[in-house]
Design a protein around this motif. Sequence first.
Motif, PDB file in Angstrom:
ATOM      1  N   TYR A 103     -20.414 -51.292  -2.507  1.00 46.82           N
ATOM      2  CA  TYR A 103     -19.212 -51.072  -1.686  1.00 46.82           C
ATOM      3  C   TYR A 103     -19.202 -51.997  -0.471  1.00 46.82           C
ATOM      4  O   TYR A 103     -18.181 -52.635  -0.164  1.00 46.82           O
ATOM      5  CB  TYR A 103     -19.150 -49.613  -1.265  1.00 46.82           C
ATOM      6  N   SER A 104     -20.333 -52.090   0.226  1.00 46.22           N
ATOM      7  CA  SER A 104     -20.404 -52.935   1.423  1.00 46.22           C
ATOM      8  C   SER A 104     -20.148 -54.398   1.093  1.00 46.22           C
ATOM      9  O   SER A 104     -19.421 -55.104   1.813  1.00 46.22           O
ATOM     10  CB  SER A 104     -21.781 -52.775   2.085  1.00 46.22           C
ATOM     11  N   LYS A 105     -20.711 -54.890  -0.016  1.00 41.69           N
ATOM     12  CA  LYS A 105     -20.494 -56.286  -0.410  1.00 41.69           C
ATOM     13  C   LYS A 105     -19.033 -56.532  -0.774  1.00 41.69           C
ATOM     14  O   LYS A 105     -18.459 -57.577  -0.416  1.00 41.69           O
ATOM     15  CB  LYS A 105     -21.395 -56.636  -1.592  1.00 41.69           C
ATOM     16  N   ALA A 106     -18.438 -55.563  -1.477  1.00 38.49           N
ATOM     17  CA  ALA A 106     -17.033 -55.715  -1.867  1.00 38.49           C
ATOM     18  C   ALA A 106     -16.130 -55.741  -0.642  1.00 38.49           C
ATOM     19  O   ALA A 106     -15.153 -56.519  -0.599  1.00 38.49           O
ATOM     20  CB  ALA A 106     -16.638 -54.585  -2.806  1.00 38.49           C
ATOM     21  N   GLN A 169     -10.163 -51.787  -6.580  1.00 37.29           N
ATOM     22  CA  GLN A 169     -10.883 -51.350  -7.765  1.00 37.29           C
ATOM     23  C   GLN A 169     -12.069 -52.284  -7.979  1.00 37.29           C
ATOM     24  O   GLN A 169     -11.913 -53.509  -8.043  1.00 37.29           O
ATOM     25  CB  GLN A 169      -9.973 -51.389  -8.999  1.00 37.29           C
ATOM     26  N   LEU A 170     -13.264 -51.676  -8.077  1.00 34.23           N
ATOM     27  CA  LEU A 170     -14.492 -52.455  -8.273  1.00 34.23           C
ATOM     28  C   LEU A 170     -15.203 -51.946  -9.522  1.00 34.23           C
ATOM     29  O   LEU A 170     -15.291 -50.736  -9.745  1.00 34.23           O
ATOM     30  CB  LEU A 170     -15.405 -52.319  -7.055  1.00 34.23           C
ATOM     31  N   ASP A 171     -15.705 -52.881 -10.320  1.00 43.51           N
ATOM     32  CA  ASP A 171     -16.485 -52.508 -11.502  1.00 43.51           C
ATOM     33  C   ASP A 171     -17.777 -53.318 -11.518  1.00 43.51           C
ATOM     34  O   ASP A 171     -17.751 -54.552 -11.327  1.00 43.51           O
ATOM     35  CB  ASP A 171     -15.700 -52.778 -12.786  1.00 43.51           C
ATOM     36  N   THR A 182     -21.541 -57.232 -10.055  1.00 41.11           N
ATOM     37  CA  THR A 182     -20.109 -56.947  -9.926  1.00 41.11           C
ATOM     38  C   THR A 182     -19.332 -57.759 -10.954  1.00 41.11           C
ATOM     39  O   THR A 182     -19.437 -58.994 -10.994  1.00 41.11           O
ATOM     40  CB  THR A 182     -19.623 -57.280  -8.513  1.00 41.11           C
ATOM     41  N   ARG A 183     -18.518 -57.069 -11.759  1.00 42.74           N
ATOM     42  CA  ARG A 183     -17.709 -57.733 -12.787  1.00 42.74           C
ATOM     43  C   ARG A 183     -16.354 -58.149 -12.231  1.00 42.74           C
ATOM     44  O   ARG A 183     -15.870 -59.232 -12.510  1.00 42.74           O
ATOM     45  CB  ARG A 183     -17.540 -56.808 -13.987  1.00 42.74           C
ATOM     46  N   TYR A 184     -15.739 -57.258 -11.449  1.00 48.87           N
ATOM     47  CA  TYR A 184     -14.458 -57.643 -10.851  1.00 48.87           C
ATOM     48  C   TYR A 184     -14.185 -56.814  -9.602  1.00 48.87           C
ATOM     49  O   TYR A 184     -14.668 -55.697  -9.449  1.00 48.87           O
ATOM     50  CB  TYR A 184     -13.301 -57.509 -11.836  1.00 48.87           C
TER      51      TYR A 184
END
Length: 207
Positions: A103-106, A169-171, A182-184
């Motif tokens: 979450y922090s990186k995103a 949205q993070l996957d 992280t894929r996207y």
Amino acid sequence: MLLRRPTQVLWSFTHNLHRPKCFSVTCTRLLSSSTVSLSKDLKEASKSNSNNQLSTSFAEKAKSNAKTGGYGLVIVAGLGVIAAVVGTIFKELFSSNSPNSLYSKAVQECLAHHKVQDLLGEPIKAFGEETRRGRRNRVSQMQYQDKEGRAGIRIEFYLQGLRNRGTVQLDAREDSSGNMQTRYIIVQVEDMMRNTVIVKDRRGQLS
């Protein structure tokens, strides 16, 4: 006759005179035997009391040791629970595979993306779902497994800018080494045009 009577009187007097001595001797013997018996009773009572004190002292020590052992087990169990909680918190905060780390990186990547900055308007802040108390620190996440049995996670959070708001949205999914990649990262902007910003897309590389 006159001579016999004085003799009898003298004998009677002498006999009566010696009786108190016998009585005194008898009393003395009785007193001495009573004293010996009393001393024996006192000694036996003293031994009995000492034995009772020893047994009581032993029982109290046993109870004290049992209590100490019980307290020790409680302390050990408490330390074990604390260690488990600290380990979990450490893993959540500092592990690169934890949801909090992803979450922090995103968030950093979204805030640095120029198109996100342009559509939302700076300054931009990130937050999770709003709770009943008005807090926004709960980030929605869902863990899953793909067809090959690899672990994955989907995370959703929000961005609020000066002009608009966006949903992210993070996957992420495990690679061959077991590390989360992280894929996207996709931002859906809540504006009139419903613009979508693809911050990162590695689905072709990490399929």
